[in-house]
Design an enzyme around this catalytic site. Sequence first.
Site, PDB file in Angstrom:
ATOM      1  N   ASP A 176       0.820  -1.211   0.000  1.00  0.00           N
ATOM      2  CA  ASP A 176       0.000   0.000   0.000  1.00  0.00           C
ATOM      3  C   ASP A 176       0.854   1.261   0.000  1.00  0.00           C
ATOM      4  OD1 ASP A 176       0.988  -0.336   2.569  1.00  0.00           O
ATOM      5  OD2 ASP A 176      -0.946  -0.626   3.506  1.00  0.00           O
ATOM      6  N   GLU A 210      -9.547  -1.671   5.309  1.00  0.00           N
ATOM      7  CA  GLU A 210     -10.183  -1.347   6.574  1.00  0.00           C
ATOM      8  C   GLU A 210     -11.446  -2.190   6.774  1.00  0.00           C
ATOM      9  OE1 GLU A 210      -8.557   0.380   8.593  1.00  0.00           O
ATOM     10  OE2 GLU A 210      -8.145   2.433   7.967  1.00  0.00           O
TER      11      GLU A 210
HETATM   12  C1  GLP Z   1      -0.307   0.557   8.631  1.00  0.00           C
HETATM   13  C2  GLP Z   1      -0.034  -0.270   7.380  1.00  0.00           C
HETATM   14  C3  GLP Z   1      -0.300  -1.727   7.602  1.00  0.00           C
HETATM   15  C4  GLP Z   1       0.346  -2.173   8.900  1.00  0.00           C
HETATM   16  C5  GLP Z   1      -0.300  -1.447  10.037  1.00  0.00           C
HETATM   17  C6  GLP Z   1       0.188  -1.887  11.415  1.00  0.00           C
HETATM   18  O1  GLP Z   1      -1.603   1.014   8.706  1.00  0.00           O
HETATM   19  N1  GLP Z   1      -0.789   0.156   6.244  1.00  0.00           N
HETATM   20  O2  GLP Z   1       0.169  -2.480   6.505  1.00  0.00           O
HETATM   21  O3  GLP Z   1       0.196  -3.553   9.054  1.00  0.00           O
HETATM   22  O4  GLP Z   1      -0.008  -0.065   9.866  1.00  0.00           O
HETATM   23  O5  GLP Z   1       1.335  -1.201  11.736  1.00  0.00           O
HETATM   24  P1  GLP Z   1       2.266  -1.520  12.976  1.00  0.00           P
HETATM   25  O6  GLP Z   1       3.099  -2.682  12.575  1.00  0.00           O
HETATM   26  O7  GLP Z   1       3.071  -0.280  13.151  1.00  0.00           O
HETATM   27  O8  GLP Z   1       1.376  -1.819  14.131  1.00  0.00           O
END
Ligand code: GLP
Length: 245
Positions: free
Chosen positions: A67, A143
């Site tokens: 993404d 989402e």
């Molecule tokens: C973002 C990304 C996701 C990721 C998520 C969790 O929103 N788009 O791909 O998995 O954050 O992030 P973290 O690993 O910092 O908890």
Amino acid sequence: MNFHIEPDYDALSRRGADLIEGVMKATDTYTLGLATGSTPIGLYKCLVDDAQRKIIDFAGATTFNLDEYRGIGGTHPQSYRYFMDEHLFGNIDIDKSATHVPDGADPDAAHACDCYERAIQEAGGIDIQLLGLGHNGHIGFNEPADEFPKHTHCVDLTQSTIEANSRLFDHIDQVPRQAYTMGIGTIMAARRIVIVANGSDKAEIVKRAFFGPVTPAVPASILQFHPCVDVILDLESAALSKNLI
Ligand code: GLP
């Protein structure tokens, strides 16, 4: 689903890197699906260390990230392209033209998403897809919704995701409100999936995603239907899933 419960973040990172390196070593050319967020940073460090020690190399790699924020280009410090350059691509010997992130600077959402989806198909699909887990169960930027989106698409970020990701921006108003993301169908088409989650703040969503009903209200729950998923957790994120520890 194969569950790996690791004692801490370092062990989780090492386990994830080993699974990815297994695919890298098995064939000359391969396609990696990559993720951002704070969870995979340790795993990328393992990959970088192993590449520098010549245990692996990225000569045969093609990569596709999940993404990208819509409305910021790859030189923006909060863009996911910039993140990947900083944590992985800039520290290994990889052909940059073989690394793909959705083009957040393309204002034409349909064009940006269709091009990305087509590029994944033309590369022959993804051999192993790395995922993190959002607090609301999102994977990539899929989402919670009424249905599972199939292909790469433009998404409105939820308030909880905007708030969670605002820690990386100077001010919450700077967090983009939209993103381009692989769809659930794109992710589920990967031949193998590795998902990593750590910390007590992920314990509730781990339980809901992997032991609750499969529903688009918890996008990661769809992974229960994939034939080859490795779920890598630390003790804290596994703590509420009674059958795991
Ligand atoms: C973002 C990304 C996701 C990721 C998520 C969790 O929103 N788009 O791909 O998995 O954050 O992030 P973290 O690993 O910092 O908890």
